[in-house]
Design a protein around this motif. Structure first.
Motif, PDB file in Angstrom:
ATOM      1  N   ALA A 268      13.246  50.727  81.621  1.00 46.42           N
ATOM      2  CA  ALA A 268      12.977  49.435  81.395  1.00 46.42           C
ATOM      3  C   ALA A 268      14.473  48.902  80.750  1.00 46.42           C
ATOM      4  CB  ALA A 268      12.188  49.215  80.378  1.00 46.42           C
ATOM      5  N   GLN A 269      15.206  49.578  80.019  1.00 44.94           N
ATOM      6  CA  GLN A 269      16.606  49.041  79.667  1.00 44.94           C
ATOM      7  C   GLN A 269      17.755  49.113  80.756  1.00 44.94           C
ATOM      8  OE1 GLN A 269      16.890  49.994  75.125  1.00 44.94           O
ATOM      9  NE2 GLN A 269      15.253  51.681  75.886  1.00 44.94           N
ATOM     10  N   GLU A 270      17.353  49.906  81.521  1.00 44.78           N
ATOM     11  CA  GLU A 270      18.478  50.209  82.644  1.00 44.78           C
ATOM     12  C   GLU A 270      18.239  49.307  83.772  1.00 44.78           C
ATOM     13  OE1 GLU A 270      19.347  54.576  81.265  1.00 44.78           O
ATOM     14  OE2 GLU A 270      18.429  54.460  83.328  1.00 44.78           O
ATOM     15  N   ARG A 271      17.095  49.278  84.129  1.00 40.91           N
ATOM     16  CA  ARG A 271      16.551  48.321  85.362  1.00 40.91           C
ATOM     17  C   ARG A 271      17.084  47.131  85.486  1.00 40.91           C
ATOM     18  NH1 ARG A 271      16.469  48.539  90.948  1.00 40.91           N
ATOM     19  NH2 ARG A 271      14.535  47.143  91.585  1.00 40.91           N
ATOM     20  N   LYS A 272      17.606  46.259  86.123  1.00 44.94           N
ATOM     21  CA  LYS A 272      17.935  44.968  85.976  1.00 44.94           C
ATOM     22  C   LYS A 272      17.312  44.359  87.317  1.00 44.94           C
ATOM     23  CE  LYS A 272      22.256  44.880  83.397  1.00 44.94           C
ATOM     24  NZ  LYS A 272      23.589  45.392  83.581  1.00 44.94           N
ATOM     25  N   GLN A 273      16.596  43.221  86.701  1.00 48.29           N
ATOM     26  CA  GLN A 273      16.279  41.987  87.832  1.00 48.29           C
ATOM     27  C   GLN A 273      16.314  40.673  87.017  1.00 48.29           C
ATOM     28  OE1 GLN A 273      14.527  42.759  91.097  1.00 48.29           O
ATOM     29  NE2 GLN A 273      15.964  44.381  90.411  1.00 48.29           N
ATOM     30  N   PHE A 274      16.518  39.764  88.065  1.00 50.35           N
ATOM     31  CA  PHE A 274      16.970  38.310  87.636  1.00 50.35           C
ATOM     32  C   PHE A 274      18.106  38.238  86.452  1.00 50.35           C
ATOM     33  CE2 PHE A 274      12.283  38.631  88.471  1.00 50.35           C
ATOM     34  CZ  PHE A 274      12.246  37.601  89.465  1.00 50.35           C
ATOM     35  N   GLY A 275      19.018  39.418  86.750  1.00 53.75           N
ATOM     36  CA  GLY A 275      20.180  39.346  86.005  1.00 53.75           C
ATOM     37  C   GLY A 275      20.100  40.189  84.652  1.00 53.75           C
ATOM     38  N   LYS A 276      18.924  40.456  84.185  1.00 50.83           N
ATOM     39  CA  LYS A 276      18.654  41.116  82.812  1.00 50.83           C
ATOM     40  C   LYS A 276      18.012  42.442  82.995  1.00 50.83           C
ATOM     41  CE  LYS A 276      17.345  36.708  80.574  1.00 50.83           C
ATOM     42  NZ  LYS A 276      16.379  36.034  80.213  1.00 50.83           N
ATOM     43  N   PRO A 277      18.153  43.267  82.039  1.00 48.12           N
ATOM     44  CA  PRO A 277      17.058  44.449  82.057  1.00 48.12           C
ATOM     45  C   PRO A 277      15.582  44.205  81.961  1.00 48.12           C
ATOM     46  CG  PRO A 277      18.958  44.625  80.351  1.00 48.12           C
ATOM     47  CD  PRO A 277      18.947  43.461  80.918  1.00 48.12           C
ATOM     48  N   ILE A 278      14.841  44.604  82.528  1.00 48.32           N
ATOM     49  CA  ILE A 278      13.482  44.541  82.695  1.00 48.32           C
ATOM     50  C   ILE A 278      12.730  44.322  81.511  1.00 48.32           C
ATOM     51  CG2 ILE A 278      13.172  44.814  85.154  1.00 48.32           C
ATOM     52  CD1 ILE A 278      11.651  47.427  84.467  1.00 48.32           C
ATOM     53  N   ALA A 279      13.464  45.270  80.230  1.00 56.62           N
ATOM     54  CA  ALA A 279      12.917  45.326  79.077  1.00 56.62           C
ATOM     55  C   ALA A 279      13.005  44.166  78.340  1.00 56.62           C
ATOM     56  CB  ALA A 279      13.606  46.469  78.364  1.00 56.62           C
ATOM     57  N   HIS A 280      13.531  43.050  78.944  1.00 57.01           N
ATOM     58  CA  HIS A 280      13.766  41.607  78.432  1.00 57.01           C
ATOM     59  C   HIS A 280      12.352  40.856  78.506  1.00 57.01           C
ATOM     60  CE1 HIS A 280      18.208  41.681  76.648  1.00 57.01           C
ATOM     61  NE2 HIS A 280      17.629  42.744  77.133  1.00 57.01           N
ATOM     62  N   PHE A 281      11.782  41.262  79.402  1.00 58.30           N
ATOM     63  CA  PHE A 281      10.542  40.451  79.956  1.00 58.30           C
ATOM     64  C   PHE A 281       9.438  40.603  79.180  1.00 58.30           C
ATOM     65  CE2 PHE A 281      13.117  40.848  84.259  1.00 58.30           C
ATOM     66  CZ  PHE A 281      13.741  39.680  83.804  1.00 58.30           C
ATOM     67  N   GLN A 282       8.798  39.700  78.655  1.00 58.91           N
ATOM     68  CA  GLN A 282       7.758  39.645  77.645  1.00 58.91           C
ATOM     69  C   GLN A 282       6.445  40.740  78.095  1.00 58.91           C
ATOM     70  OE1 GLN A 282       5.426  36.416  76.124  1.00 58.91           O
ATOM     71  NE2 GLN A 282       5.650  36.990  74.193  1.00 58.91           N
ATOM     72  N   ALA A 283       6.111  40.789  79.450  1.00 62.63           N
ATOM     73  CA  ALA A 283       5.337  41.437  80.194  1.00 62.63           C
ATOM     74  C   ALA A 283       5.660  43.061  79.867  1.00 62.63           C
ATOM     75  CB  ALA A 283       5.103  40.993  81.567  1.00 62.63           C
ATOM     76  N   MET A 284       6.958  43.229  80.018  1.00 63.19           N
ATOM     77  CA  MET A 284       7.222  44.639  79.979  1.00 63.19           C
ATOM     78  C   MET A 284       7.402  45.149  78.567  1.00 63.19           C
ATOM     79  SD  MET A 284       7.917  45.822  83.143  1.00 63.19           S
ATOM     80  CE  MET A 284       6.571  44.772  83.829  1.00 63.19           C
ATOM     81  N   LYS A 285       7.638  44.058  77.607  1.00 65.21           N
ATOM     82  CA  LYS A 285       7.840  44.407  76.305  1.00 65.21           C
ATOM     83  C   LYS A 285       6.300  44.941  75.865  1.00 65.21           C
ATOM     84  CE  LYS A 285      11.608  41.504  74.688  1.00 65.21           C
ATOM     85  NZ  LYS A 285      11.859  40.410  74.437  1.00 65.21           N
ATOM     86  N   HIS A 286       5.415  44.285  76.042  1.00 64.83           N
ATOM     87  CA  HIS A 286       4.004  44.285  75.769  1.00 64.83           C
ATOM     88  C   HIS A 286       3.473  45.686  76.307  1.00 64.83           C
ATOM     89  CE1 HIS A 286       2.819  39.848  74.885  1.00 64.83           C
ATOM     90  NE2 HIS A 286       3.901  40.476  74.001  1.00 64.83           N
ATOM     91  N   LYS A 287       3.994  46.126  77.656  1.00 62.67           N
ATOM     92  CA  LYS A 287       3.579  47.400  78.203  1.00 62.67           C
ATOM     93  C   LYS A 287       4.021  48.461  77.209  1.00 62.67           C
ATOM     94  CE  LYS A 287       3.202  46.229  82.957  1.00 62.67           C
ATOM     95  NZ  LYS A 287       1.585  45.868  82.874  1.00 62.67           N
ATOM     96  N   LEU A 288       5.281  48.442  76.817  1.00 55.06           N
ATOM     97  CA  LEU A 288       5.929  49.385  75.956  1.00 55.06           C
ATOM     98  C   LEU A 288       5.256  49.422  74.687  1.00 55.06           C
ATOM     99  CD1 LEU A 288       9.589  48.639  77.300  1.00 55.06           C
ATOM    100  CD2 LEU A 288       8.454  50.670  77.819  1.00 55.06           C
ATOM    101  N   ALA A 289       5.060  48.199  74.055  1.00 60.29           N
ATOM    102  CA  ALA A 289       4.038  48.175  72.916  1.00 60.29           C
ATOM    103  C   ALA A 289       3.031  48.937  73.074  1.00 60.29           C
ATOM    104  CB  ALA A 289       4.277  47.035  72.358  1.00 60.29           C
ATOM    105  N   ASP A 290       2.227  48.720  73.937  1.00 58.07           N
ATOM    106  CA  ASP A 290       0.746  49.127  74.118  1.00 58.07           C
ATOM    107  C   ASP A 290       1.196  50.667  74.234  1.00 58.07           C
ATOM    108  OD1 ASP A 290      -0.268  46.906  73.936  1.00 58.07           O
ATOM    109  OD2 ASP A 290      -0.746  46.602  76.167  1.00 58.07           O
ATOM    110  N   MET A 291       2.092  51.333  74.873  1.00 61.39           N
ATOM    111  CA  MET A 291       2.359  52.599  75.178  1.00 61.39           C
ATOM    112  C   MET A 291       2.577  53.396  73.688  1.00 61.39           C
ATOM    113  SD  MET A 291       4.950  52.941  78.043  1.00 61.39           S
ATOM    114  CE  MET A 291       4.379  53.506  79.868  1.00 61.39           C
ATOM    115  N   LYS A 292       3.385  52.662  72.802  1.00 64.29           N
ATOM    116  CA  LYS A 292       3.516  53.194  71.560  1.00 64.29           C
ATOM    117  C   LYS A 292       2.323  53.167  70.750  1.00 64.29           C
ATOM    118  CE  LYS A 292       6.361  54.503  67.918  1.00 64.29           C
ATOM    119  NZ  LYS A 292       6.412  55.745  67.976  1.00 64.29           N
ATOM    120  N   VAL A 293       1.400  52.270  70.724  1.00 58.15           N
ATOM    121  CA  VAL A 293       0.390  52.257  70.036  1.00 58.15           C
ATOM    122  C   VAL A 293      -0.694  53.433  70.518  1.00 58.15           C
ATOM    123  CG1 VAL A 293      -1.891  50.975  69.686  1.00 58.15           C
ATOM    124  CG2 VAL A 293       0.530  49.907  69.325  1.00 58.15           C
TER     125      VAL A 293
END
Ligand SMILES: Cc1cc2nc3c(=O)[nH]c(=O)nc-3n(C[C@H](O)[C@H](O)[C@H](O)COP(=O)(O)OP(=O)(O)OC[C@H]3O[C@@H](n4cnc5c(N)ncnc54)[C@H](O)[C@@H]3O)c2cc1C
Length: 390
Positions: A268-293
């Motif tokens: 998520a930190q390496e893959r870029k779409q729309f000029g940004k790493p996908i980790a910057h998109f809220q939908a992706m952040k939430h998935k990562l947060a749910d994984m951690k929980v």
């Protein structure tokens, strides 16, 4: 309440993780692709001491205790060993080795455990039958005493390590009128007369473990291979092994979740779409947060099972809670890991595809999710009937 691991356990965790990443992941990734068991990985795991973990030093073991054994499995899986590798380890060490250790005679321990610890002999466990899975006590395989032998007839289905195993702990009916106390455990070697292994079964996941049917046709088992007291096979193995099985096999599931989270975070930190790493998109952040929980909740519930067991307390119900929660969270996490990787996650080149397939066994093997809910609700209702106190 103490939540921290000792310095020694943390160092062990790190060393198993590094070993797995460097030595095991490349071998089992290849084995999984081919759908083959890797004897090379097996030998390396034995040489590293992973088969020795729970067993007494007297037989070559490490006397590591439940929590350290669990951490070993978690780290092996987090380092990249796939589900098939940890499943084969579990069938050998926990399902076959633990009953021999806790129910066996000294002669049986000496004969089998010593060679299982070095990895020389691979073990397995036969309970499930073609027509008796969730209702394992409805088994049809029989063992009848004849002179100084037991004669076994019947078959066992979906047996991990079937095609590669040297011996198996097998449960068979010795008194059909005695219910749960009418089933006994036997150690059956692959060369015993009347024993054969069915063809290797092709599977969705855990493909680096080998699975088959075991067949008994007037199979001759010497009486000294009766494991534990006559009639105590089902109950005894359940008592000695179930919590070990749940904690250590679930630990592999926990490590698999951590592995999927680690690679998803990186991607998520390496893959870029729309000029940004996908980790910057809220939908992706939430998935990562749910994984951690999911990982943290799984860790807590699982480590508590190990803690209860180390205090010599009953952990049967808690082990069911852990099995149900972790297998379902694990499946959801594996799906999100594929989603984060997008199309690449669907490709065999990326490890999250393998994790997604491996993970499904969690809700089926060793008591399905439906059976866990049945066990838990039964306990709850019984407790309520006695006044609702825990
Ligand atoms: C890869 C793999 C490895 C395995 N390794 C081993 C091994 O080494 N040794 C061994 O002994 N076994 C092994 N098993 C067997 C495994 O434990 C069984 O598959 C499992 O217990 C389920 O039994 P079953 O497959 O017969 O399903 P069934 O019992 O036929 O269940 C089918 C469906 O019916 C549901 N169901 C059944 N009864 C009830 C009920 N009362 N209420 C509600 N729903 C119910 C189940 O939850 C499930 O969804 C392995 C299985 C697999 C897939």
């Amino acid at each position: 309440m103490e939540f921290s691991l000792s310095e020694e356990q943390l160092a062990f965790m790190k060393s198993v993780y590094n070993f797995s990443k460097k030595e095991i992941e490349p071998l089992t990734t290849e084995a999984e692709r081919k759908g083959e068991f890797s004897f090379e990985a097996w030998k390396k795991m034995a040489d590293f001491g992973l088969m020795a973990l729970p067993f007494p030093e007297k037989y070559g073991g490490s006397d590591a205790g439940v929590l350290t054994t669990l951490i070993g499995m978690e780290s092996l899986a987090r380092g990249g060993a796939d589900g098939g590798t940890t499943l084969a380890w579990g069938a050998h060490t926990i399902l076959c080795g633990v009953p021999i250790w806790l129910m066996g005679s000294d002669a049986q321990r000496e004969k089998y455990l010593t060679k299982m610890i070095t990895g020389e002999w691979i073990g397995g466990f036969g309970l499930t039958e073609p027509e008796a899975g969730s209702d394992a006590a409805g088994m049809k395989t029989t063992a009848v005493k004849k002179g100084d032998k037991y004669i076994l007839n019947g078959s066992k289905m979906f047996i991990t390590n079937g095609p590669v195993g040297h011996h198996f702990v097998v449960i068979a009916v010795t008194d059909k009128n005695a219910g749960h106390f009418g089933m006994s455990a036997f150690i059956v070697e692959k060369d015993f007369k009347g024993f054969s292994v069915g063809k290797e079964l092709d599977k969705l996941g855990n493909r680096s473990s080998s699975t088959s049917e075991l067949i008994f046709e007037d199979c001759e088992v010497p009486e000294e291979n009766l494991l534990g007291p006559l009639g105590m096979g089902f109950v005894g193995v359940g008592k000695t092994t179930l919590e070990w099985e749940r904690s250590c096999l679930l630990a592999a599931g926990l490590g698999g979740m951590e592995y999927a989270m680690d690679v998803s975070l990186k991607y998520a930190q390496e893959r870029k779409q729309f000029g940004k790493p996908i980790a910057h998109f809220q939908a992706m952040k939430h998935k990562l947060a749910d994984m951690k929980v999911s990982v943290e909740a799984s860790k807590l519930i699982l480590y508590r099972v190990a803690w209860l067991k180390e205090q010599n307390k009953n952990a049967m119900l808690e082990a069911s809670h852990a099995k149900l929660l972790m297998s379902e969270l694990g499946m959801r996490l594996a799906e999100e890991a594929v989603q984060i990787h997008g199309g690449y996650g669907y490709m065999k080149e990326y490890p999250v595809e393998r994790g997604f397939r491996d993970c499904k066994l969690g809700t089926i093997g060793a008591g399905t999710s439906e059976v866990q809910r049945m066990v838990i609700s039964k306990m709850l209702l019984n407790l309520k009937a006695k006044g609702g106190k825990k």
